[in-house]
Design a protein around this motif. Sequence first.
Motif, PDB file in Angstrom:
ATOM      1  N   TRP A   1      37.617  32.436  42.786  1.00 60.76           N
ATOM      2  CA  TRP A   1      36.738  33.266  41.974  1.00 60.76           C
ATOM      3  C   TRP A   1      36.511  34.629  42.633  1.00 60.76           C
ATOM      4  N   SER A   2      36.456  34.637  43.964  1.00 55.66           N
ATOM      5  CA  SER A   2      36.196  35.879  44.695  1.00 55.66           C
ATOM      6  C   SER A   2      37.369  36.856  44.645  1.00 55.66           C
ATOM      7  N   ASP A   3      38.492  36.447  44.082  1.00 56.72           N
ATOM      8  CA  ASP A   3      39.625  37.361  43.922  1.00 56.72           C
ATOM      9  C   ASP A   3      39.493  38.218  42.665  1.00 56.72           C
ATOM     10  N   THR A   4      38.473  37.977  41.887  1.00 53.88           N
ATOM     11  CA  THR A   4      38.220  38.800  40.703  1.00 53.88           C
ATOM     12  C   THR A   4      38.061  40.246  41.121  1.00 53.88           C
ATOM     13  N   ALA A   5      38.943  41.120  40.618  1.00 55.01           N
ATOM     14  CA  ALA A   5      38.972  42.512  41.051  1.00 55.01           C
ATOM     15  C   ALA A   5      40.051  43.232  40.255  1.00 55.01           C
ATOM     16  N   GLU A   6      40.190  44.513  40.536  1.00 58.05           N
ATOM     17  CA  GLU A   6      41.297  45.267  39.970  1.00 58.05           C
ATOM     18  C   GLU A   6      42.311  45.529  41.092  1.00 58.05           C
ATOM     19  N   TYR A   7      43.570  45.354  40.755  1.00 54.33           N
ATOM     20  CA  TYR A   7      44.642  45.455  41.742  1.00 54.33           C
ATOM     21  C   TYR A   7      45.563  46.625  41.367  1.00 54.33           C
ATOM     22  N   PHE A   8      45.835  47.439  42.376  1.00 58.12           N
ATOM     23  CA  PHE A   8      46.672  48.610  42.163  1.00 58.12           C
ATOM     24  C   PHE A   8      47.897  48.545  43.060  1.00 58.12           C
ATOM     25  N   CYS A   9      49.040  48.738  42.433  1.00 55.56           N
ATOM     26  CA  CYS A   9      50.279  48.924  43.162  1.00 55.56           C
ATOM     27  C   CYS A   9      50.473  50.426  43.349  1.00 55.56           C
ATOM     28  N   ALA A  10      50.982  50.824  44.503  1.00 52.44           N
ATOM     29  CA  ALA A  10      51.169  52.253  44.759  1.00 52.44           C
ATOM     30  C   ALA A  10      52.435  52.483  45.573  1.00 52.44           C
ATOM     31  N   ALA A  11      53.105  53.572  45.261  1.00 54.47           N
ATOM     32  CA  ALA A  11      54.305  53.969  45.991  1.00 54.47           C
ATOM     33  C   ALA A  11      54.028  55.278  46.706  1.00 54.47           C
TER      34      ALA A  11
ATOM     35  N   ASN B   1      58.265  62.356  52.163  1.00 53.51           N
ATOM     36  CA  ASN B   1      58.364  63.820  52.040  1.00 53.51           C
ATOM     37  C   ASN B   1      58.022  64.341  50.653  1.00 53.51           C
ATOM     38  N   GLN B   2      56.978  63.787  50.081  1.00 49.00           N
ATOM     39  CA  GLN B   2      56.502  64.255  48.776  1.00 49.00           C
ATOM     40  C   GLN B   2      55.032  64.637  48.867  1.00 49.00           C
ATOM     41  N   GLY B   3      54.663  65.212  49.978  1.00 47.30           N
ATOM     42  CA  GLY B   3      53.293  65.681  50.124  1.00 47.30           C
ATOM     43  C   GLY B   3      52.282  64.571  50.317  1.00 47.30           C
ATOM     44  N   GLY B   4      52.753  63.386  50.677  1.00 49.82           N
ATOM     45  CA  GLY B   4      51.819  62.298  50.921  1.00 49.82           C
ATOM     46  C   GLY B   4      51.158  61.785  49.659  1.00 49.82           C
ATOM     47  N   LYS B   5      51.728  62.091  48.521  1.00 50.80           N
ATOM     48  CA  LYS B   5      51.100  61.690  47.259  1.00 50.80           C
ATOM     49  C   LYS B   5      51.371  60.218  46.984  1.00 50.80           C
ATOM     50  N   LEU B   6      50.310  59.451  46.927  1.00 51.95           N
ATOM     51  CA  LEU B   6      50.420  58.064  46.499  1.00 51.95           C
ATOM     52  C   LEU B   6      50.527  58.053  44.972  1.00 51.95           C
ATOM     53  N   ILE B   7      51.527  57.373  44.465  1.00 47.76           N
ATOM     54  CA  ILE B   7      51.691  57.242  43.023  1.00 47.76           C
ATOM     55  C   ILE B   7      51.212  55.853  42.639  1.00 47.76           C
ATOM     56  N   PHE B   8      50.156  55.817  41.853  1.00 53.93           N
ATOM     57  CA  PHE B   8      49.533  54.554  41.508  1.00 53.93           C
ATOM     58  C   PHE B   8      49.988  54.039  40.160  1.00 53.93           C
ATOM     59  N   GLY B   9      50.043  52.719  40.053  1.00 54.16           N
ATOM     60  CA  GLY B   9      50.166  52.100  38.753  1.00 54.16           C
ATOM     61  C   GLY B   9      48.833  52.158  38.026  1.00 54.16           C
ATOM     62  N   GLN B  10      48.830  51.659  36.795  1.00 55.78           N
ATOM     63  CA  GLN B  10      47.636  51.752  35.958  1.00 55.78           C
ATOM     64  C   GLN B  10      46.546  50.763  36.381  1.00 55.78           C
ATOM     65  N   GLY B  11      46.919  49.814  37.175  1.00 59.14           N
ATOM     66  CA  GLY B  11      45.967  48.810  37.617  1.00 59.14           C
ATOM     67  C   GLY B  11      46.043  47.551  36.776  1.00 59.14           C
ATOM     68  N   THR B  12      45.780  46.407  37.399  1.00 58.41           N
ATOM     69  CA  THR B  12      45.688  45.121  36.705  1.00 58.41           C
ATOM     70  C   THR B  12      44.339  44.509  37.023  1.00 58.41           C
ATOM     71  N   GLU B  13      43.600  44.241  35.971  1.00 56.29           N
ATOM     72  CA  GLU B  13      42.293  43.608  36.161  1.00 56.29           C
ATOM     73  C   GLU B  13      42.491  42.093  36.186  1.00 56.29           C
ATOM     74  N   LEU B  14      42.083  41.475  37.264  1.00 54.31           N
ATOM     75  CA  LEU B  14      42.193  40.014  37.403  1.00 54.31           C
ATOM     76  C   LEU B  14      40.818  39.388  37.272  1.00 54.31           C
ATOM     77  N   SER B  15      40.700  38.452  36.334  1.00 50.90           N
ATOM     78  CA  SER B  15      39.466  37.694  36.177  1.00 50.90           C
ATOM     79  C   SER B  15      39.777  36.245  36.498  1.00 50.90           C
ATOM     80  N   VAL B  16      39.041  35.678  37.458  1.00 48.41           N
ATOM     81  CA  VAL B  16      39.247  34.281  37.839  1.00 48.41           C
ATOM     82  C   VAL B  16      38.030  33.489  37.402  1.00 48.41           C
ATOM     83  N   LYS B  17      38.276  32.475  36.566  1.00 48.01           N
ATOM     84  CA  LYS B  17      37.187  31.641  36.059  1.00 48.01           C
ATOM     85  C   LYS B  17      36.916  30.521  37.055  1.00 48.01           C
ATOM     86  N   PRO B  18      35.620  30.280  37.366  1.00 46.55           N
ATOM     87  CA  PRO B  18      35.298  29.216  38.322  1.00 46.55           C
ATOM     88  C   PRO B  18      35.561  27.835  37.736  1.00 46.55           C
TER      89      PRO B  18
END
Lengths: 115, 114
Positions: free
Chosen positions: B83-93, B97-114
Amino acid sequence: EAQVTQNPRYLITVTGKKLTVTCSQNMNHEYMSWYRQDPGLGLRQIYYSMNVEATDKGDVPEGYKVSRKEKRNFPLILESPSPNQTSLYFCASSLSPSGSTDTQYFGPGTRLTVL
Amino acid sequence: AQSVSQHNHHVILSEAASLELGCNYSYGGTVNLFWYVQYPGQHLQLLLKYFSGDPLVKGIKGFEAEFIKSKFSFNLRKPSVQWSDTAEYFCAALPYNQGGKLIFGQGTELSVKP
């Protein structure tokens, strides 16, 4: 404790009223960056800095300014905020100047609402 | 254009179920990959990262991810969620040599039911 701090954490303001969001890190990191987070868009980079007095634009720099006069501080300035700048803002830092070879550590975020 | 895609916007699981969140990136050069987690009302925290070496990386809280270069993928897995894993998860690349820019995905919201 090693950390990135931001102030304020929450801010409600009105269109056109200049504001500054501060960011400070105590890890002696070279690289610092600002991102904004909007629903469905993830995080997008606003500005970054590889060193003191060296700043450059990210993907969405319009309407923002930054400065890097000291290594530890990287304030984000909105000269004339507009409602489309309502967002959640994150400051990040990493050790290497390029920002490309180390983990970036994030601050707690600043939730800004522009009315 | 460089981009990161996360396959699922919202995932709902019961406790003890297995988790796999998909992530694909589009960049032909050297890239470092990350998964960040954002618990409700909190800032982004690093779950794990891949820079080089063993493509199977282990992170905190029992999470792991596998880098598959041929598929431009970096999927996140956990054998048994809580249940404590309920959160939003972001993948990033982080392209080199691209100015240190992290490119993020849109995010995945995870809901864990107890």
